[in-house]
Motif scaffolding. Structure first.
Motif, PDB file in Angstrom:
ATOM      1  N   LEU A 218       5.794   9.649  17.442  1.00 10.98           N
ATOM      2  CA  LEU A 218       5.844   8.447  17.253  1.00 10.98           C
ATOM      3  C   LEU A 218       4.094   7.832  16.686  1.00 10.98           C
ATOM      4  N   ALA A 219       3.153   8.741  17.347  1.00  6.97           N
ATOM      5  CA  ALA A 219       1.917   8.434  17.171  1.00  6.97           C
ATOM      6  C   ALA A 219       1.357   8.897  15.540  1.00  6.97           C
ATOM      7  N   PHE A 220       2.248  10.015  15.133  1.00 10.66           N
ATOM      8  CA  PHE A 220       2.022  10.370  13.780  1.00 10.66           C
ATOM      9  C   PHE A 220       2.738   9.352  12.747  1.00 10.66           C
ATOM     10  N   GLY A 221       3.928   8.788  13.323  1.00 12.16           N
ATOM     11  CA  GLY A 221       4.643   8.294  12.299  1.00 12.16           C
ATOM     12  C   GLY A 221       3.790   6.719  12.089  1.00 12.16           C
ATOM     13  N   VAL A 222       3.193   6.183  13.262  1.00 16.22           N
ATOM     14  CA  VAL A 222       2.489   4.975  13.112  1.00 16.22           C
ATOM     15  C   VAL A 222       1.309   5.393  12.003  1.00 16.22           C
ATOM     16  N   VAL A 223       0.568   6.447  12.382  1.00 21.05           N
ATOM     17  CA  VAL A 223      -0.710   6.823  11.478  1.00 21.05           C
ATOM     18  C   VAL A 223      -0.164   6.819  10.099  1.00 21.05           C
ATOM     19  N   ALA A 224       1.176   7.174   9.969  1.00 24.23           N
ATOM     20  CA  ALA A 224       1.475   7.273   8.476  1.00 24.23           C
ATOM     21  C   ALA A 224       1.491   5.993   7.676  1.00 24.23           C
ATOM     22  N   GLN A 225       1.931   4.830   8.412  1.00 25.81           N
ATOM     23  CA  GLN A 225       2.020   3.436   8.102  1.00 25.81           C
ATOM     24  C   GLN A 225       0.528   2.880   7.743  1.00 25.81           C
ATOM     25  N   LEU A 226      -0.415   3.487   8.392  1.00 25.13           N
ATOM     26  CA  LEU A 226      -1.813   2.752   8.209  1.00 25.13           C
ATOM     27  C   LEU A 226      -1.926   2.647   6.636  1.00 25.13           C
ATOM     28  N   PRO A 227      -2.053   3.584   5.678  1.00 25.75           N
ATOM     29  CA  PRO A 227      -2.489   3.265   4.466  1.00 25.75           C
ATOM     30  C   PRO A 227      -1.463   2.077   3.765  1.00 25.75           C
ATOM     31  N   GLU A 228      -0.167   2.052   3.979  1.00 24.16           N
ATOM     32  CA  GLU A 228       0.496   1.019   3.406  1.00 24.16           C
ATOM     33  C   GLU A 228       0.168  -0.531   4.136  1.00 24.16           C
ATOM     34  N   VAL A 229      -0.387  -0.565   5.548  1.00 19.40           N
ATOM     35  CA  VAL A 229      -0.750  -1.850   6.020  1.00 19.40           C
ATOM     36  C   VAL A 229      -2.238  -2.148   5.452  1.00 19.40           C
ATOM     37  N   VAL A 230      -3.103  -1.220   5.313  1.00 13.45           N
ATOM     38  CA  VAL A 230      -4.296  -1.489   4.743  1.00 13.45           C
ATOM     39  C   VAL A 230      -4.102  -2.007   3.459  1.00 13.45           C
ATOM     40  N   GLY A 231      -3.350  -1.531   2.439  1.00 14.87           N
ATOM     41  CA  GLY A 231      -3.077  -1.604   1.112  1.00 14.87           C
ATOM     42  C   GLY A 231      -2.430  -2.848   1.019  1.00 14.87           C
TER      43      GLY A 231
END
Length: 77
Positions: free
Chosen positions: A39-52
């Motif tokens: 789940l941590a890997f899944g959350v980290v993968a979302q970070l670029p989308e959130v920052v973008g």
């Protein structure tokens, strides 16, 4: 979003398998660790989308505080 859904599905499958495999009804700590890491890997993968999307992220480890803020609208969660 795809990666998060994939890791969430795998995590649920691991928990169910850990509950069914002997000893039945006991989920081993290694399964819980694997679920947390997935789940941590899944959350980290979302970070670029959130920052973008123009949001800022603040994470604190002590007492576990996570905050995502939309710079235009204020605090989101």
């Amino acid at each position: 979003m795809k990666l998060f859904v994939i890791t969430a599905v795998i995590s649920v499958a691991l928990v169910i398998a850990g509950f069914i495999i002997p000893p039945v009804g006991i989920i081993d700590g290694s399964v819980l660790t694997a679920v947390g890491e997935l789940l941590a890997f899944g959350v980290v993968a979302q970070l670029p989308e959130v920052v973008g999307a123009g949001r800022s992220i603040r994470v604190r480890k002590g007492d576990c505080e996570v905050e995502v803020e939309n710079k235009r609208e204020g605090r989101v969660g």
